[in-house]
Design an enzyme around this catalytic site. Structure first.
Site, mmCIF file in Angstrom:
data_model
loop_
_atom_site.group_PDB
_atom_site.id
_atom_site.type_symbol
_atom_site.label_atom_id
_atom_site.label_comp_id
_atom_site.label_asym_id
_atom_site.label_seq_id
_atom_site.Cartn_x
_atom_site.Cartn_y
_atom_site.Cartn_z
ATOM 1 N N ARG A 87 -84.223 -59.726 -46.181
ATOM 2 C CA ARG A 87 -85.459 -60.134 -46.876
ATOM 3 C C ARG A 87 -85.277 -60.342 -48.383
ATOM 4 O O ARG A 87 -86.183 -60.098 -49.177
ATOM 5 C CB ARG A 87 -86.604 -59.123 -46.671
ATOM 6 N N SER A 134 -95.685 -58.781 -42.928
ATOM 7 C CA SER A 134 -95.331 -57.364 -43.111
ATOM 8 C C SER A 134 -95.535 -57.000 -44.574
ATOM 9 O O SER A 134 -95.006 -57.688 -45.453
ATOM 10 C CB SER A 134 -93.868 -57.132 -42.748
ATOM 11 N N GLU A 154 -92.924 -56.062 -49.316
ATOM 12 C CA GLU A 154 -92.176 -57.287 -49.003
ATOM 13 C C GLU A 154 -92.720 -58.506 -49.759
ATOM 14 O O GLU A 154 -91.949 -59.302 -50.277
ATOM 15 C CB GLU A 154 -92.201 -57.536 -47.492
HETATM 16 C C1 LIG Z 1 -99.097 -63.751 -40.409
HETATM 17 C C2 LIG Z 1 -97.786 -63.745 -41.164
HETATM 18 C C3 LIG Z 1 -96.595 -63.513 -40.509
HETATM 19 C C4 LIG Z 1 -95.368 -63.533 -41.198
HETATM 20 N N1 LIG Z 1 -94.209 -63.288 -40.501
HETATM 21 C C5 LIG Z 1 -93.025 -63.289 -41.155
HETATM 22 C C6 LIG Z 1 -91.801 -63.053 -40.433
HETATM 23 O O1 LIG Z 1 -91.794 -62.860 -39.228
HETATM 24 N N2 LIG Z 1 -90.634 -63.051 -41.131
HETATM 25 C C7 LIG Z 1 -90.610 -63.275 -42.482
HETATM 26 O O2 LIG Z 1 -89.504 -63.271 -43.054
HETATM 27 N N3 LIG Z 1 -91.740 -63.530 -43.181
HETATM 28 C C8 LIG Z 1 -92.944 -63.534 -42.559
HETATM 29 N N4 LIG Z 1 -94.102 -63.759 -43.258
HETATM 30 C C9 LIG Z 1 -94.037 -63.969 -44.715
HETATM 31 C C10 LIG Z 1 -94.045 -65.457 -45.127
HETATM 32 O O3 LIG Z 1 -94.589 -66.257 -44.123
HETATM 33 C C11 LIG Z 1 -92.652 -65.996 -45.468
HETATM 34 O O4 LIG Z 1 -92.075 -65.235 -46.486
HETATM 35 C C12 LIG Z 1 -92.699 -67.464 -45.912
HETATM 36 O O5 LIG Z 1 -91.393 -67.967 -46.035
HETATM 37 C C13 LIG Z 1 -93.447 -67.685 -47.235
HETATM 38 O O6 LIG Z 1 -93.605 -69.085 -47.395
HETATM 39 P P1 LIG Z 1 -94.704 -69.697 -48.334
HETATM 40 O O7 LIG Z 1 -94.469 -71.170 -48.406
HETATM 41 O O8 LIG Z 1 -96.057 -69.289 -47.862
HETATM 42 O O9 LIG Z 1 -94.356 -69.019 -49.721
HETATM 43 P P2 LIG Z 1 -95.369 -68.483 -50.840
HETATM 44 O O10 LIG Z 1 -96.106 -67.308 -50.317
HETATM 45 O O11 LIG Z 1 -96.177 -69.595 -51.388
HETATM 46 O O12 LIG Z 1 -94.331 -67.998 -51.940
HETATM 47 C C14 LIG Z 1 -93.525 -66.856 -51.721
HETATM 48 C C15 LIG Z 1 -92.524 -66.726 -52.879
HETATM 49 O O13 LIG Z 1 -91.611 -67.820 -52.841
HETATM 50 C C16 LIG Z 1 -91.686 -68.589 -54.039
HETATM 51 N N5 LIG Z 1 -91.548 -70.003 -53.663
HETATM 52 C C17 LIG Z 1 -92.239 -70.663 -52.695
HETATM 53 N N6 LIG Z 1 -91.799 -71.931 -52.605
HETATM 54 C C18 LIG Z 1 -90.829 -72.091 -53.543
HETATM 55 C C19 LIG Z 1 -90.005 -73.184 -53.959
HETATM 56 N N7 LIG Z 1 -90.081 -74.389 -53.387
HETATM 57 N N8 LIG Z 1 -89.127 -72.980 -54.989
HETATM 58 C C20 LIG Z 1 -89.037 -71.742 -55.584
HETATM 59 N N9 LIG Z 1 -89.787 -70.695 -55.233
HETATM 60 C C21 LIG Z 1 -90.671 -70.851 -54.224
HETATM 61 C C22 LIG Z 1 -93.032 -68.258 -54.638
HETATM 62 O O14 LIG Z 1 -93.047 -68.465 -56.043
HETATM 63 C C23 LIG Z 1 -93.187 -66.798 -54.250
HETATM 64 O O15 LIG Z 1 -92.455 -65.982 -55.134
HETATM 65 C C24 LIG Z 1 -95.349 -63.763 -42.596
HETATM 66 C C25 LIG Z 1 -96.560 -64.007 -43.252
HETATM 67 C C26 LIG Z 1 -97.765 -63.998 -42.562
HETATM 68 C C27 LIG Z 1 -99.040 -64.273 -43.301
#
Ligand SMILES: Cc1cc2nc3c(=O)[nH]c(=O)nc-3n(C[C@H](O)[C@H](O)[C@H](O)COP(=O)(O)OP(=O)(O)OC[C@H]3O[C@@H](n4cnc5c(N)ncnc54)[C@H](O)[C@@H]3O)c2cc1C
Length: 347
Positions: A162, A240, A339
């Site tokens: 992670r 999580s 996380e």
């Molecule tokens: C219901 C649910 C279930 C989930 N299950 C999992 C799971 O099973 N496994 C897991 O690992 N995660 C899980 N997650 C967490 C999440 O979905 C992941 O971490 C996902 O990759 C985040 O993507 P996002 O586009 O929403 O990022 P955001 O939430 O928008 O951003 C997260 C971080 O990444 C940075 N970021 C985003 N895009 C970029 C970019 N293009 N360049 C630089 N920085 C960037 C942001 O600045 C921030 O710091 C879950 C979340 C939810 C709500």
């Protein structure tokens, strides 16, 4: 004024001082560069599914990554496989659905994870025994320090459980695209997670059809409230909330001594074990549904997800998170780490 609550899966977060929608790579780079030149704080926003943003909002420039495009090519180095290059703004689960439909194996266990492709390398997303680090060959970035576009190979991303170089240095890179090396195979990667093996009725280490694995993962995730569903408040989370702690022998012995039943653990290499944070939380007295009705509470489907039941603020959510962290520490002597990325807030 853009309210960031409308852009996070928790439905929490105050206003952004400035907000730019970036549907193209040039717009993304321009917005980041302009904010950096003006000395403004920058928040790169994907699907908002791993973010806890303060009620006060973000006092700088939010750049919303909305780029699109998926390209397929024969593996660049002549090896077997297909290189799939995905723009940062593509919805991750749409990408998984498309490659599974193409008969490509490698990411089927990562079905149903919310958010955008560009965020997958940030925390090395993983689920059901697999993580993106296994299949990412390179990450194309805009380097905010040198103003250059760079292609970073997997080995330089410092992926770990992670986390990655990107998560540890959030102000350095904007991810523009990610290349995944997938295998042309209708059979999945080996099944490494007992619950998934049981759902598929295969033995651990065996393979199943990629489509079957995707369906099974989505089914298990839905049972736990881990697939977004606007009608279900148990899915209004950031996934999580705590990572699973990796413990040395002495720390594990302390947990085992405090427990009244055997403590589940998974080998984490180097003589260490990973203990499920959900187990520690539950056995420290915070069961499913714990918390303030209608506000911030533990999901009624999964102990590790803290949710906004409708009327929560970020402050409520953080108060609950602190209570759980402190309760686990008092019971087991282990401090859980959050996380999601906290913006304008600390635990
Ligand atoms: C219901 C649910 C279930 C989930 N299950 C999992 C799971 O099973 N496994 C897991 O690992 N995660 C899980 N997650 C967490 C999440 O979905 C992941 O971490 C996902 O990759 C985040 O993507 P996002 O586009 O929403 O990022 P955001 O939430 O928008 O951003 C997260 C971080 O990444 C940075 N970021 C985003 N895009 C970029 C970019 N293009 N360049 C630089 N920085 C960037 C942001 O600045 C921030 O710091 C879950 C979340 C939810 C709500």
């Amino acid at each position: 004024m853009t309210l960031l609550a409308d852009y996070t899966t928790l439905g929490l977060g105050g206003p952004a001082k400035a907000f730019t929608d970036a549907p193209a790579e040039a717009a993304l780079i321009d917005a980041v560069q302009a904010a950096d030149a003006a000395g403004e704080p920058v928040l790169i926003l994907g699907g908002g599914s791993n973010l806890v943003i303060a009620d006060e909002g973000f006092p700088g420039s939010v750049v919303y990554v909305n780029t699109r495009g998926v390209g397929y090519a024969a593996a660049a180095d002549g090896q077997d496989g297909v290189d799939v290059t995905v723009a940062a703004g593509e919805d991750w689960d749409d990408v998984v659905a498309a490659v599974v439909a193409e008969g490509l194996a490698g990411v089927e266990c990562l079905s149903g994870i919310p958010g955008r492709a560009g965020a997958t390398p940030i925390q090395n997303v993983g689920a059901y025994g697999h993580e993106v680090a296994e299949v990412i060959t390179s990450v194309r970035v805009f380097d905010r320090r040198t103003s250059q576009i760079q292609v970073i190979p997997n080995g330089s991303c410092h992926f770990a459980y992670r986390t990655s170089f990107f998560k540890r240095h959030p102000a350095r890179y904007a991810v523009l695209a990610v290349t995944f090396r997938l295998t042309r195979d209708t059979r999945s990667m080996p099944v490494k997670y007992a619950e998934l093996a049981a759902e598929l009725d295969v033995r651990m280490g065996e393979r199943a059809g990629v489509g079957e694995v995707r369906s099974a993962v989505l089914k298990i995730r839905a049972r736990k409230g881990m697939v977004l569903n606007p009608g279900d408040p148990d899915t209004r989370s950031a996934g999580s909330f705590f990572t699973n702690p990796v413990l040395d022998a002495e720390q594990f012995a302390r947990v085992a001594a405090a427990a009244t039943v055997p403590v589940p653990r998974f080998d984490a290499g180097d003589g260490k074990v990973k203990v499920p944070a959900a187990w520690l939380i539950e056995h420290a007295g915070f069961g499913k549904g714990y918390g303030a009705p209608g506000r911030a509470r533990v999901s009624s489907k999964h102990t590790l997800a803290l949710i906004n039941a409708g009327g929560a603020t970020t402050a409520d959510l953080l108060t609950l998170a602190r209570e759980i962290r402190d309760g686990v520490r008092a019971t087991f002597g282990i401090t859980l780490d959050p996380e999601p990325t906290l913006i304008g807030a600390t635990l």
